[in-house]
Design an enzyme around this catalytic site. Structure first.
Site, PDB file in Angstrom:
ATOM      1  N   CYS A 141       0.830  -1.206   0.000  1.00 59.85           N
ATOM      2  CA  CYS A 141       0.000   0.000   0.000  1.00 59.85           C
ATOM      3  C   CYS A 141       0.867   1.261   0.000  1.00 59.85           C
ATOM      4  O   CYS A 141       1.364   1.683   1.051  1.00 59.85           O
ATOM      5  CB  CYS A 141      -0.924  -0.025   1.227  1.00 59.85           C
ATOM      6  SG  CYS A 141      -1.987   1.433   1.357  1.00 59.85           S
ATOM      7  N   CYS A 144      -0.407   4.149   2.041  1.00 58.62           N
ATOM      8  CA  CYS A 144      -0.173   3.992   3.480  1.00 58.62           C
ATOM      9  C   CYS A 144       1.290   4.243   3.841  1.00 58.62           C
ATOM     10  O   CYS A 144       1.590   4.877   4.850  1.00 58.62           O
ATOM     11  CB  CYS A 144      -0.524   2.573   3.928  1.00 58.62           C
ATOM     12  SG  CYS A 144      -2.086   1.959   3.302  1.00 58.62           S
ATOM     13  N   ASP A 145       2.205   3.721   3.033  1.00 59.69           N
ATOM     14  CA  ASP A 145       3.603   3.667   3.466  1.00 59.69           C
ATOM     15  C   ASP A 145       4.565   4.509   2.628  1.00 59.69           C
ATOM     16  O   ASP A 145       5.741   4.624   2.977  1.00 59.69           O
ATOM     17  CB  ASP A 145       4.085   2.200   3.448  1.00 59.69           C
ATOM     18  CG  ASP A 145       3.265   1.340   4.409  1.00 59.69           C
ATOM     19  OD1 ASP A 145       2.829   1.877   5.441  1.00 59.69           O
ATOM     20  OD2 ASP A 145       3.058   0.153   4.125  1.00 59.69           O
TER      21      ASP A 145
END
Ligand code: FAD
Ligand code: NAP
Length: 331
Positions: A141, A144-145
């Site tokens: 992701c 997300c990261d």
């Protein structure tokens, strides 16, 4: 057909299947609407966020550990009085009301409405080294990261729209992004391909698959690549590896009962969580292949509970009216 009444059946107005952000949020709203919801946690209590570290895009928390966030949500749900059941639903019958869900140990749950919040999971390459470094350089992701890779080198695996969009997103942070694809043509659409070609930070690595994730024990240092034509092995230095080879929604249970797209995502009415079966609602990653975020899943959980409440109000009103009562039916 299994019975929906009797001493062995647990009965509720609303049954929520899944305990990720979508399921927990639906449960809080349903409890506050005095619907006495029942929630079945499934194989991963707390959902996908329990397998990550820092979450930095959950409103109200600058940074929070995924497991902590989900533990807090679980606590809120329990305090709201939700009947939380540690079970896994193995079978459902949505052909008649009340609907029936059967746990893998045989427990039966009958409910007037169901919120399906069983989520999805990323497909992984299946390498031991990939598992070892998941959360320490290996991710599925970028939204997300990606933030953690400012000024660093990343590699993305895959050739579809997701892989291309992940690669493009990562160029906002990373100094360089390699897109590793096992063939010599992308599956992604033309617009995405054009965007990719126009981005000087992206370099394609064609005809290659990841044979091994390389690391120093603390984090990823690169990948070993295998040429898919001749098997030749080479090395690529990178601090982040993003696997973008597709997701699988957890919908096998509902096949043949709820309408789905050809990848198995549950189809819902536009702007709604209503599925093809009146009274059954779907929220979160199980119906959303576009955003796949905790906050969007929670938002859909809220919608599902409100829609279920409205559905129940209509149903109750109709039932009472049929018995000669005087009620107003919600639109
Ligand atoms: P999920 O979280 O997938 O939960 C599904 C639930 O359904 C689980 O509780 C499971 O036990 C249950 N279930 C499944 N099958 C059954 C069954 N048969 N019977 C009963 N229950 C069942 N998003 C962000 O917004 N920010 C981030 O930083 C972020 N980081 C991530 C990091 C990782 C490593 C991963 C994997 C995902 C990340 N995401 C992040 C995405 C986010 O976790 C998901 O979008 C979100 O969890 C989806 O919520 P959900 O409630 O739809 O489903
Ligand atoms: P996808 O289209 O199925 O693509 C998966 C990619 O991963 C393919 O290129 C595939 O290679 C590769 N792959 C699969 N297994 C692999 C493995 N084990 N090792 C290496 N590579 C592997 O999946 P997606 O990109 O997640 O997209 C899913 C759906 O959502 C698609 O319909 C997509 O169009 C849609 N989507 C649309 C948008 C958009 O419109 N903006 C954005 C994201 C997703 P091969 O090509 O060789 O099979």
């Amino acid at each position: 057909m299994p019975e929906t009444t009797g001493p062995l059946v647990r009965r509720s107005k609303i049954l929520i299947i899944g305990s990720g952000p979508a399921g927990y949020t639906a449960a809080v709203y349903a409890a506050r609407a005095a619907l006495a919801p029942m929630l079945v946690e499934g194989p991963q209590p707390g959902g996908q966020l329990t397998i990550t570290t820092e979450v930095e895009n959950w409103p109200g928390d600058e940074s929070v550990l995924g497991p902590d966030l989900m533990a807090r949500m679980g606590e809120q749900v329990r305090k709201a009085g939700v009947d939380v059941v540690g079970d896994l639903i193995a079978e459902v019958d949505l052909t008649r009301a009340p609907f029936l869900a059967i746990g893998d140990g045989g427990a039966r749950y009958a409910a007037d409405t169901i919120v399906v919040a069983t989520g999805a999971s990323a497909r992984w390459l299946g390498l031991e080294s990939e598992t070892e470094y998941r959360g320490r350089g290996v991710s599925a992701c970028a939204t997300c990261d990606g933030f953690f890779y400012r000024g660093r080198v990343c590699a993305v695996v895959g050739g579809g729209n997701t892989a291309v969009e992940e690669a493009l997103y990562l160029t906002n942070f990373a100094e360089k992004v390699y897109l590793i694809h096992r063939r010599d043509t992308l599956r992604a659409d033309r617009t995405n391909q054009a965007r990719l070609r126009a981005n000087p930070k992206v370099e394609m690595v064609w005809n290659s698959e990841v044979a091994e994730v390389l690391g120093d024990g603390g984090g990823v240092t690169g990948v070993a690549l295998r040429d898919t034509r001749d098997g030749a092995v080479s090395h690529l230095a990178a601090q982040g590896l993003f696997v973008a080879i597709g997701h699988d929604p957890a919908t096998a249970l509902f096949k043949g009962q709820l309408r789905m797209d050809d990848e198995g995502y549950i189809l819902v009415a536009p702007g709604s969580t209503a599925t093809s079966v009146p009274g059954v609602f779907a929220a979160g990653d199980v119906q959303d292949k576009l955003f796949r975020q905790a906050v969007t899943s929670a938002g859909m959980g809220c919608m599902a509970a409100l829609e279920a409440e409205r559905y129940l109000a209509g149903r109750d009103a109709h039932a009472i009216a049929a018995e000669g009562g005087d009620v107003r039916v919600l639109a």
